[in-house]
Design a protein around this motif. Structure first.
Motif, PDB file in Angstrom:
ATOM      1  N   VAL A 142      -4.841  -6.566  -3.927  1.00 19.64           N
ATOM      2  CA  VAL A 142      -4.141  -6.952  -2.696  1.00 19.64           C
ATOM      3  C   VAL A 142      -5.085  -7.748  -1.789  1.00 19.64           C
ATOM      4  O   VAL A 142      -4.692  -8.768  -1.212  1.00 19.64           O
ATOM      5  CB  VAL A 142      -3.574  -5.712  -1.973  1.00 19.64           C
ATOM      6  CG1 VAL A 142      -3.058  -6.065  -0.590  1.00 19.64           C
ATOM      7  CG2 VAL A 142      -2.458  -5.080  -2.802  1.00 19.64           C
ATOM      8  N   GLY A 143      -6.320  -7.311  -1.683  1.00 17.33           N
ATOM      9  CA  GLY A 143      -7.291  -8.021  -0.857  1.00 17.33           C
ATOM     10  C   GLY A 143      -7.539  -9.449  -1.320  1.00 17.33           C
ATOM     11  O   GLY A 143      -7.715 -10.359  -0.501  1.00 17.33           O
ATOM     12  N   ARG A 144      -7.525  -9.670  -2.615  1.00 17.54           N
ATOM     13  CA  ARG A 144      -7.740 -11.011  -3.153  1.00 17.54           C
ATOM     14  C   ARG A 144      -6.504 -11.888  -2.978  1.00 17.54           C
ATOM     15  O   ARG A 144      -6.618 -13.117  -2.874  1.00 17.54           O
ATOM     16  CB  ARG A 144      -8.135 -10.926  -4.617  1.00 17.54           C
ATOM     17  CG  ARG A 144      -9.520 -10.284  -4.793  1.00 17.54           C
ATOM     18  CD  ARG A 144      -9.881 -10.045  -6.216  1.00 17.54           C
ATOM     19  NE  ARG A 144     -10.078 -11.328  -6.900  1.00 17.54           N
ATOM     20  CZ  ARG A 144     -10.239 -11.437  -8.203  1.00 17.54           C
ATOM     21  NH1 ARG A 144     -10.225 -10.371  -8.965  1.00 17.54           N
ATOM     22  NH2 ARG A 144     -10.413 -12.623  -8.750  1.00 17.54           N
ATOM     23  N   LEU A 145      -5.325 -11.277  -2.950  1.00 22.67           N
ATOM     24  CA  LEU A 145      -4.089 -12.050  -2.802  1.00 22.67           C
ATOM     25  C   LEU A 145      -3.751 -12.382  -1.352  1.00 22.67           C
ATOM     26  O   LEU A 145      -3.103 -13.400  -1.085  1.00 22.67           O
ATOM     27  CB  LEU A 145      -2.924 -11.286  -3.429  1.00 22.67           C
ATOM     28  CG  LEU A 145      -2.914 -11.192  -4.946  1.00 22.67           C
ATOM     29  CD1 LEU A 145      -1.801 -10.263  -5.417  1.00 22.67           C
ATOM     30  CD2 LEU A 145      -2.759 -12.576  -5.568  1.00 22.67           C
ATOM     31  N   ARG A 146      -4.165 -11.537  -0.409  1.00 22.72           N
ATOM     32  CA  ARG A 146      -3.794 -11.729   1.007  1.00 22.72           C
ATOM     33  C   ARG A 146      -4.079 -13.141   1.532  1.00 22.72           C
ATOM     34  O   ARG A 146      -3.242 -13.723   2.222  1.00 22.72           O
ATOM     35  CB  ARG A 146      -4.471 -10.697   1.893  1.00 22.72           C
ATOM     36  CG  ARG A 146      -3.801  -9.353   1.858  1.00 22.72           C
ATOM     37  CD  ARG A 146      -4.418  -8.420   2.905  1.00 22.72           C
ATOM     38  NE  ARG A 146      -4.026  -7.041   2.691  1.00 22.72           N
ATOM     39  CZ  ARG A 146      -2.891  -6.503   3.135  1.00 22.72           C
ATOM     40  NH1 ARG A 146      -2.047  -7.238   3.808  1.00 22.72           N
ATOM     41  NH2 ARG A 146      -2.623  -5.241   2.902  1.00 22.72           N
ATOM     42  N   PRO A 147      -5.245 -13.730   1.239  1.00 23.42           N
ATOM     43  CA  PRO A 147      -5.514 -15.068   1.792  1.00 23.42           C
ATOM     44  C   PRO A 147      -4.632 -16.179   1.219  1.00 23.42           C
ATOM     45  O   PRO A 147      -4.496 -17.239   1.824  1.00 23.42           O
ATOM     46  CB  PRO A 147      -6.980 -15.335   1.418  1.00 23.42           C
ATOM     47  CG  PRO A 147      -7.558 -14.026   1.035  1.00 23.42           C
ATOM     48  CD  PRO A 147      -6.416 -13.185   0.556  1.00 23.42           C
ATOM     49  N   ASP A 179       1.901 -15.341   1.244  1.00 19.75           N
ATOM     50  CA  ASP A 179       2.608 -14.946   2.464  1.00 19.75           C
ATOM     51  C   ASP A 179       3.131 -13.515   2.347  1.00 19.75           C
ATOM     52  O   ASP A 179       3.127 -12.755   3.313  1.00 19.75           O
ATOM     53  CB  ASP A 179       3.782 -15.884   2.745  1.00 19.75           C
ATOM     54  CG  ASP A 179       3.320 -17.285   3.089  1.00 19.75           C
ATOM     55  OD1 ASP A 179       2.233 -17.430   3.688  1.00 19.75           O
ATOM     56  OD2 ASP A 179       4.038 -18.242   2.745  1.00 19.75           O
ATOM     57  N   ILE A 233       3.296 -10.110  -0.508  1.00 18.49           N
ATOM     58  CA  ILE A 233       2.890  -9.495  -1.770  1.00 18.49           C
ATOM     59  C   ILE A 233       3.819  -8.313  -2.005  1.00 18.49           C
ATOM     60  O   ILE A 233       3.881  -7.394  -1.191  1.00 18.49           O
ATOM     61  CB  ILE A 233       1.429  -8.999  -1.712  1.00 18.49           C
ATOM     62  CG1 ILE A 233       0.494 -10.152  -1.362  1.00 18.49           C
ATOM     63  CG2 ILE A 233       1.040  -8.337  -3.040  1.00 18.49           C
ATOM     64  CD1 ILE A 233      -0.901  -9.695  -0.970  1.00 18.49           C
ATOM     65  N   GLN A 261      -2.173   1.184   0.618  1.00 16.52           N
ATOM     66  CA  GLN A 261      -2.745  -0.138   0.363  1.00 16.52           C
ATOM     67  C   GLN A 261      -1.878  -1.285   0.875  1.00 16.52           C
ATOM     68  O   GLN A 261      -2.283  -2.439   0.768  1.00 16.52           O
ATOM     69  CB  GLN A 261      -2.952  -0.334  -1.144  1.00 16.52           C
ATOM     70  CG  GLN A 261      -3.630   0.792  -1.858  1.00 16.52           C
ATOM     71  CD  GLN A 261      -5.042   1.052  -1.366  1.00 16.52           C
ATOM     72  OE1 GLN A 261      -5.764   0.124  -1.045  1.00 16.52           O
ATOM     73  NE2 GLN A 261      -5.423   2.301  -1.292  1.00 16.52           N
ATOM     74  N   VAL A 262      -0.679  -1.001   1.391  1.00 13.86           N
ATOM     75  CA  VAL A 262       0.257  -2.061   1.751  1.00 13.86           C
ATOM     76  C   VAL A 262       0.662  -1.964   3.219  1.00 13.86           C
ATOM     77  O   VAL A 262       0.348  -0.993   3.900  1.00 13.86           O
ATOM     78  CB  VAL A 262       1.514  -2.024   0.841  1.00 13.86           C
ATOM     79  CG1 VAL A 262       1.125  -2.251  -0.613  1.00 13.86           C
ATOM     80  CG2 VAL A 262       2.270  -0.724   0.987  1.00 13.86           C
ATOM     81  N   ASP A 263       1.384  -2.984   3.690  1.00 11.14           N
ATOM     82  CA  ASP A 263       1.773  -3.063   5.096  1.00 11.14           C
ATOM     83  C   ASP A 263       3.154  -2.504   5.403  1.00 11.14           C
ATOM     84  O   ASP A 263       3.504  -2.349   6.563  1.00 11.14           O
ATOM     85  CB  ASP A 263       1.732  -4.526   5.563  1.00 11.14           C
ATOM     86  CG  ASP A 263       0.335  -5.111   5.456  1.00 11.14           C
ATOM     87  OD1 ASP A 263      -0.637  -4.369   5.643  1.00 11.14           O
ATOM     88  OD2 ASP A 263       0.236  -6.321   5.179  1.00 11.14           O
TER      89      ASP A 263
END
Length: 102
Positions: free
Chosen positions: A20-25, A28, A30, A49-51
């Motif tokens: 998730v950390g690698r995909l966030r940047p 829009d 995940i 781990q999610v919002d």
């Protein structure tokens, strides 16, 4: 590596957080699919781990009590419920159209 005794251990050992950390940047949104909320530890581990969460309910099959309990299960994670998706509703609409009731 060794296969963990409990698969949810893989989620809690930083694997999902790393992905998730690698995909966030670069993303829009995940979406992380998970097992059903009720009776599964995996979902609560994923919620850390999610919002937010989206609950999926099947029209004509998911009982209101189970839906209520699922939403209550999500509450302690302090993640917002982003919405509810109803599966199989199109099938019901098609039936109504075919029967001339809609």
């Amino acid at each position: 590596g060794p296969i963990p005794l409990f698969p949810s251990d893989l989620l809690g050992q930083g694997g999902l957080a790393n992905i998730v950390g690698r995909l966030r940047p670069i993303a829009d949104v995940i979406l992380v699919d998970s097992p059903p909320v009720l009776g599964m530890v995996d979902t609560t581990v994923i919620l850390e781990q999610v919002d937010g969460a989206v609950v999926v309910a099947e029209h004509g099959k998911t009982r209101a009590e189970h839906l209520r309990r699922a939403v209550e299960t999500l509450a302690p994670a302090n993640r917002p419920l982003r919405g509810v998706v109803t599966r199989r509703l199109a099938d019901v609409i098609d039936e109504l159209v075919n029967e001339g009731r809609l």
